[in-house]
Design an enzyme around this catalytic site. Structure first.
Site, PDB file in Angstrom:
ATOM      1  CG  HIS B  49     -59.975  20.019  95.449  1.00 36.78           C
ATOM      2  ND1 HIS B  49     -58.616  19.923  95.557  1.00 36.78           N
ATOM      3  CD2 HIS B  49     -60.240  20.086  94.124  1.00 36.78           C
ATOM      4  CE1 HIS B  49     -58.070  19.955  94.341  1.00 36.78           C
ATOM      5  NE2 HIS B  49     -59.045  20.046  93.460  1.00 36.78           N
ATOM      6  CB  ILE B 335     -66.660  27.027  87.192  1.00 32.69           C
ATOM      7  CG1 ILE B 335     -67.890  27.938  87.193  1.00 32.69           C
ATOM      8  CG2 ILE B 335     -66.797  25.908  88.234  1.00 32.69           C
ATOM      9  CD1 ILE B 335     -68.192  28.618  88.514  1.00 32.69           C
ATOM     10  CD  GLU B 336     -59.248  29.326  88.600  1.00 33.47           C
ATOM     11  OE1 GLU B 336     -58.258  28.879  88.024  1.00 33.47           O
ATOM     12  OE2 GLU B 336     -59.291  30.456  89.094  1.00 33.47           O
ATOM     13  CB  CYS B 401     -56.571  -2.468  77.471  1.00 38.17           C
ATOM     14  SG  CYS B 401     -55.434  -2.656  76.095  1.00 38.17           S
TER      15      CYS B 401
END
Lengths: 479, 481
Positions: B49, B335-336, B401
């Site tokens: 962020h 701690i989010e 894949c």
């Protein structure tokens, strides 16, 4: 097993390269060779040829192609032998990672394997025969936890039929595609309990014969209009919640049913595997999931041909073979003349599939002698004879009479093998045995250990459980 | 006797371990699961962020900015993926423009660089697939994405290279004061340490309560996500946020560093700290709300869905430091989001605290860098050739894949801490991470793990404990599991 043979003949430039050594690739290569192309290379990612047929150890293959009923490995072995006979080079354990189409019409294949490292192969023409993959749980948006014990039916089939390992002991199967039905029987025969098959549609997309032989024979319920709405268990699956769905396939509140299980197998559709095809710049057909091909299975004048499940998902391998023969023949034609004849063979449409719908034919007998799956009625006449109608051929009549009086089945299973490549050897009974004797057959073979080399047709056990049927190997495992 | 025990091997615990390993100490990490990054660190948005969102003056704002500034350099040192793709906070027509301006002002106060509000035309230029219903956006050029597993693994491997010991399957049951320090008890063992660091994620309140009477309550807030096929990966370039409401930051749409597309998370306040299940309502919210941000949601391209639990402290901010009644015990709790971004800065802060409480010299010969496991999929032809020349196992493709080879899987199995499970392999080298979700490669990976570690296939698990992949052999009756 024919790795060395392939290596000797390996060239960096070939006339025809075939991507994929499953039923489509093998048939295409053989057909092209028979049309005079002697410079062919087959690239296969697995350690042996045969593709998915190696793990499809059940019978029911080959009725159209060979006019007899074979198991998957037996069907594959016939083509592997043709490949050997024609000395067509094959690169095994080789993954094609890139395809490139050049302006001058040549194609470059980039591939990798342990022995040669990165390979670059130039081909005049290409046959794409990469097959398909299964749609996983993630793509179904099934809510719930993500513990161990959730597999696609095909992955479970590999564990059981090739590795000899059980992916679970108590299973719910989601989706009634043929692999799911086949795995319901396989898991049951190998000692697991299959709680039910839950199908979201109000009919099953699986073949009628599989509903009968894989579910009804073992009293496994098929729940239609039913889907899984929750998966429980933190480490290993502990259970699922099933619910009925409405016409819009949305779960109906209040119809939830908790089912205990340690395994959930998904048999919810196959997707043509076209990542490489896209690299060539080919257009895709959203209805089939395969490339758009013109008459003669060719991708827009490129000299690239597609066949088998990479083009569209087929229900039976015989159709794959037929289509792949066209692709191989057309590729040969294209290599020699740069164009295709007017009557070039193409797309093999699946015949309308004889699917199972409830309420219909419950009191009737569905013939399982061939994929036609004729719906017949049978009644006992005053004189004691049985009158059969609805059958397309005499086999149907015989079958209906036997099914009414004493149903018999060919049993397919595995025995342990001490091989470097696999842990399970596919086997079958040399003839049909009474349905009630299936558990005896399984018991009779459960302690058997064999050592390579073993070939298709080798007798593994004489007169199993006094049924008069021998146990035959259906696989060829040399090392 | 350890100098420091760290409880929890998520991104916070691993970061603290790595920073502490600069100091000349014995450090032990105790983790109840069987690998690093098994909690919130494995199920989050993977966003670095910019820092425009956190309340000025909060610990979240402080460590977000610090972490965001460190992340790129750290990604080069420890060789994990990082991409500064920039974020956009979208304002719909008729939306609250004042709120957007407020966010801009908040970001400036927090020290976020390069913020600007862009209007419709510029927004379309930056992000052609953005929904027609969006009028403007806050552009956050410092917004970035990373891989939360690989970040955690990189930190843990570097910590281990600097002497930190990791023990898995050790769930802390009790902590007692003993002499100068603490005695930490797990089911099978007791460990003594001078200092204890609590980085236990959603369980940090329980660990905290073992030594302190100061109130702490960690509320699990679930976030559900959908991950899309790489075919949909270039639908957006930036991370598209919605304007935050009292209910949270809303459903974001972002590319991942690996080229997938991801949508989520929901925000559901729960009481069950193990409820990492997805729900029908949650997944439909992700797909429905996500569709508001872009022209067309590629619904049919979902390859998997998952859920994680945010460790939300009741008061809404990080808790970092010693409780007054428990000297030598340091919380790194609550701690989010923006915790992933903040983790490198939290690691530094905690290691400074430890140094103040109990000074020691710095470690001689601290290893600053770590190399990732080679990645064939991202390598050039020359790099691929070099890898194969050194070890032909790099030419044996196991996962088609994601193009993962035997060489990469074997390397993952030789690293410390080790990837001994299918999930461990998946997170390290991406085998099973692609569109078929392991349908093709998982039996092959299972065989490789068994071979490399000298185990029977029956012993291999998805993620440790009782998560067995197999349940006996064919025709084996009465199997015990």
């Amino acid at each position: 097993m024919d790795d060395r043979r392939g290596r000797c003949a390996l060239k960096r430039k070939v006339q025809l390269a075939v991507i994929g050594g499953g039923p489509a690739g093998l048939a295409a290569a053989v057909a092209a060779r028979e049309k005079g192309i002697d410079d062919i290379l087959v690239l296969e990612r697995d350690m042996r040829l045969g593709g998915i047929l190696n793990q499809c150890i059940h019978n029911g293959f080959g009725l159209h192609t060979f006019r007899e009923e074979l198991t998957g490995p037996e069907y594959a072995q016939r083509y592997i032998e043709m490949i050997h006979r024609h000395q067509i080079p094959c690169l095994l354990n080789t993954m094609v990672t890139d395809l490139h189409y050049h302006a001058d019409g040549t194609k470059t294949i980039t591939a990798m394997n342990r022995k040669e490292g990165i390979l670059s192969i130039e081909a005049k023409a290409l046959v794409l025969a990469m097959g398909c993959r299964e749609r996983p749980r993630g793509a179904m948006n099934t809510p719930g936890f993500r513990p161990a014990g959730i597999y696609t039916a095909g992955t479970a089939q590999l564990y059981v039929n090739i590795m000899g390992q059980m992916p679970g002991r108590k299973a719910v199967i989601v989706g009634s595609g043929d692999i799911g039905l086949i795995m319901a029987r396989r898991m049951t025969l190998e000692g697991a309990k299959v709680q039910m098959v839950a199908e979201i549609m109000n009919y099953s997309g699986g073949l009628k014969r599989n509903i009968i032989q894989c579910l009804q024979d073992f009293d496994i319920p098929l729940l239609l209009s039913t889907t899984v709405v929750d998966i429980k268990g933190k480490e290993r699956v502990e259970g699922v919640t099933l619910a009925r769905v409405d016409e819009r396939l949305k779960p109906i509140p209040g119809t939830e049913q908790e089912v205990e299980c340690d395994t959930v197998l998904y048999s919810t559709g196959l997707i043509p595997e076209n990542e490489l095809t896209r690299k060539l710049g080919a257009g895709m057909d959203p209805s089939t999931g395969g490339p758009v091909v013109s008459r003669g299975l060719e991708i827009k004048g490129m000299g690239v041909f597609a066949c088998g499940n990479v083009l569209h998902v087929h229900d039976i391998v015989d159709h794959v073979t037929q289509e792949a023969c066209h692709a191989g023949e057309n590729a040969a034609e294209w290599i020699r003349y740069g164009s295709l004849p007017e009557d070039a063979g193409g797309f093999i449409e699946s015949a309308e599939k004889n699917v199972y719908r409830p309420g219909e034919a419950e009191d009737r007998i569905t013939c399982i002698r061939c994929p036609n799956g004729c719906g017949m009625t049978a009644s006992r006449e005053k004189d004691g004879s049985i009158l059969v109608s609805g059958n397309l051929c005499p086999k149907g009549k015989d079958y209906a009479i036997q099914e009414l009086t004493d149903p018999h089945r060919t049993v397919t299973s595995t025995v342990r093998i001490e091989s470097r490549e696999v842990a399970a050897l596919p086997v079958k009974t040399s003839r049909e045995v009474a349905k009630g004797r299936i558990p005896d057959i399984i018991r009779a073979i459960s302690g058997i250990r064999v050592k390579p080399p073993v070939r298709v047709g080798d007798v593994i056990l004489k007169d199993a459980a006094g049924t008069g049927a021998d146990i035959l190997s259906t696989g060829t495992i040399l090392l | 006797m350890e100098d420091v025990i760290i409880i929890g091997a998520g991104v916070v615990g691993a970061s603290i371990a790595r920073e502490l390993s600069r100091q000349d100490r014995r450090i032990l990490v105790l983790e109840k699961n069987w690998d690093v990054a098994e909690g919130a660190s494995k199920a989050n948005s993977g966003i670095v962020h910019g820092g425009h969102d956190a309340l000025p003056g909060s610990l979240k704002a402080k460590y977000n900015i610090l972490g965001s500034r460190k992340m790129e350099a750290l990604s080069r040192k420890l060789d994990f993926p990082y991409s500064r793709n920039g974020s956009l906070v979208l304002l719909p027509f008729g939306g609250d423009r004042e709120k957007l301006k407020e966010l801009l002002a908040r970001g400036i106060r927090n020290g976020v660089e390069g913020l600007e509000i862009i209007e419709r035309e510029q927004l379309r230029m930056l992000e052609p697939n953005v929904s027609e219903s969006m009028e403007a956006a806050l552009f956050v050029p410092s917004g970035a994405i990373t891989d939360p597993f690989l970040l955690t693994i990189a930190l843990a491997e570097n910590a281990a290279a600097n002497g930190v010991e990791f023990r898995f399957g050790e769930e802390v049951r009790a902590i007692q004061r003993s002499g100068e320090g603490y005695c930490v008890e797990t089911e099978n063992s007791r460990f003594d340490a001078k200092l204890v660091v609590n980085a236990a994620g959603v369980y940090a309140d329980r660990i905290h309560a073992m030594v302190s009477r100061e109130p702490m309550e960690i509320i699990p807030v679930r976030g559900q996500y959908c991950l899309f096929d790489k075919e949909a990966g270039d639908l957006v370039k930036h991370t598209l946020f919605r304007l935050p409401t009292e209910k949270g930051k809303g459903i974001l749409i972002t590319p991942t560093v690996h080229g997938n597309l991801m949508a989520g998370p929901t925000a559901e306040t729960l009481s069950d700290k193990e409820a990492v299940n997805t729900t029908a309502e949650g997944l439909s919210e992700v797909l429905g709300k996500g569709a508001e941000s872009i022209r067309e949601m590629p619904q049919k391209k979902v390859i998997t869905s998952f859920a994680g639990l945010r460790a939300h402290e009741r008061n809404g901010d990080f808790i970092i430091g010693q409780p007054a009644d428990a000297p030598g015990f340091i919380d790194a709790a609550g701690i989010e989001s923006p915790g992933l971004t903040a983790a490198p800065a939290i690691g530094e802060a905690v290691s400074e605290m430890v140094m103040q409480i109990c000074p020691v010299p710095l470690r001689q010969g601290f290893i600053h860098t770590r190399k990732s496991i080679p990645c064939m999929a991202l390598s050039s032809d020359a790099e691929r050739k070099a890898l194969i020349d050194a070890d032909p196992a790099y030419a044996n493709v196991i996962c088609r894949c994601e193009l993962v080879t035997e060489g990469e899987i074997r390397e993952a199995l030789r690293r410390v801490p080790r990837a001994g499970t299918l999930d461990g392999i998946k997170r390290r080298v991406r085998a099973g991470m692609g569109r078929c979700q392991g349908g093709f490669c998982s039996p092959r990976v299972l065989n490789l793990i068994a071979q490399e570690l000298g185990l029977d296939p029956q012993e291999i698990t998805k993620c440790g404990g009782g998560s067995w992949i197999l349940m006996g052999r064919n025709k084996e009756e009465g199997h015990g599991r």
